[in-house]
Design an enzyme around this catalytic site. Sequence first.
Site, PDB file in Angstrom:
ATOM      1  N   PRO A 178       0.787  -1.404   0.055  1.00  0.00           N
ATOM      2  CA  PRO A 178      -0.129  -0.067   0.076  1.00  0.00           C
ATOM      3  C   PRO A 178       0.915   1.294  -0.038  1.00  0.00           C
ATOM      4  O   PRO A 178       2.022   1.249   0.465  1.00  0.00           O
ATOM      5  CB  PRO A 178      -0.832  -0.269   1.244  1.00  0.00           C
ATOM      6  CG  PRO A 178      -0.794  -1.677   1.568  1.00  0.00           C
ATOM      7  CD  PRO A 178       0.429  -2.075   1.067  1.00  0.00           C
ATOM      8  N   SER A 179       0.202   2.545  -0.612  1.00  0.00           N
ATOM      9  CA  SER A 179       0.926   3.695  -0.746  1.00  0.00           C
ATOM     10  C   SER A 179       2.185   3.618  -1.411  1.00  0.00           C
ATOM     11  O   SER A 179       3.181   4.338  -1.206  1.00  0.00           O
ATOM     12  CB  SER A 179       1.192   4.315   0.783  1.00  0.00           C
ATOM     13  OG  SER A 179      -0.311   4.339   1.492  1.00  0.00           O
ATOM     14  N   ARG A 180       2.175   2.619  -2.318  1.00  0.00           N
ATOM     15  CA  ARG A 180       3.732   2.537  -3.024  1.00  0.00           C
ATOM     16  C   ARG A 180       4.866   2.232  -2.146  1.00  0.00           C
ATOM     17  O   ARG A 180       5.888   2.524  -2.546  1.00  0.00           O
ATOM     18  CB  ARG A 180       3.921   3.658  -3.983  1.00  0.00           C
ATOM     19  CG  ARG A 180       2.805   3.694  -5.064  1.00  0.00           C
ATOM     20  CD  ARG A 180       3.036   4.887  -6.064  1.00  0.00           C
ATOM     21  NE  ARG A 180       1.715   5.023  -6.845  1.00  0.00           N
ATOM     22  CZ  ARG A 180       1.364   4.355  -7.778  1.00  0.00           C
ATOM     23  NH1 ARG A 180       2.295   3.218  -8.217  1.00  0.00           N
ATOM     24  NH2 ARG A 180       0.333   4.368  -8.706  1.00  0.00           N
ATOM     25  N   LEU A 181       4.856   1.734  -0.985  1.00  0.00           N
ATOM     26  CA  LEU A 181       5.818   1.488   0.074  1.00  0.00           C
ATOM     27  C   LEU A 181       6.237  -0.086  -0.226  1.00  0.00           C
ATOM     28  O   LEU A 181       6.135  -1.020   0.525  1.00  0.00           O
ATOM     29  CB  LEU A 181       5.414   1.653   1.186  1.00  0.00           C
ATOM     30  CG  LEU A 181       4.966   2.963   1.717  1.00  0.00           C
ATOM     31  CD1 LEU A 181       4.608   3.261   3.076  1.00  0.00           C
ATOM     32  CD2 LEU A 181       6.097   4.281   1.348  1.00  0.00           C
TER      33      LEU A 181
END
Length: 201
Positions: A178-181
């Site tokens: 998620p959130s490009r992490l």
Amino acid sequence: MTATSPVNLDPIARFRTLFEEVLKTPRELLPEPTAFALGTVDAEGQPSVRIVLLKGVDERGFVFYTNFESRKGRELLATRRAALCFHWQHLELQVRVEGDVETVSDAEADAYFASRARGSQIGAWASAQSRPMENPTDLVDRVAEIERRFAGGAVPRPPHWSGFLVRPRRIEFWKGMPSRLHVRELYVRDESAWSVQRLYP
Ligand SMILES: Cc1cc2nc3c(=O)[nH]c(=O)nc-3n(C[C@H](O)[C@H](O)[C@H](O)COP(=O)(O)O)c2cc1C
């Protein structure tokens, strides 16, 4: 799995475990689970990429088959370097491989060729892969000619058709988060030992 666990220090073993899971995916969700993008480079440094199918992965590395006179075949024989990229969207996974290229043995290629459907065996003889085709009917004509040539008998492996083995030097596992992490774990082989490090996404 932690960064120091034995399996994690062998990225080929890690890939094989992952690949076994991928192969269990229903075909409606993943029609070509073995497909990957294969990158090669020519003498001028021009890269090119195309999809091929993975036909084997063992402790040596990654095996696929092709026409050695094709663009990719000629480039791989000249540079002995390749890059592979697998993408399994439903698992949010990407695996990138870079390595040194060898040809498989005649015995290994013969065994795989013999396992293929007869139509694919005929096609391997009939297709001058990557070469210009003068007339749209030329391929059909060549197929008919090859069928006549081998009528009633086994189709031997064409001399220009075989397998490449990519012995990896780098393997990166990318897991979407998620959130490009996203999680990126890069394995690098130094002589025979692998080390692993995290990369920023
Ligand atoms: C799903 C899929 C699987 C493919 N599998 C192979 C393969 O295993 N071997 C192969 O030579 N070409 C395969 N191809 C065709 C290649 O993408 C490519 O068009 C062809 O090999 C010629 O490439 P080249 O001119 O760069 O050598 C496949 C294409 C697709 C779309």
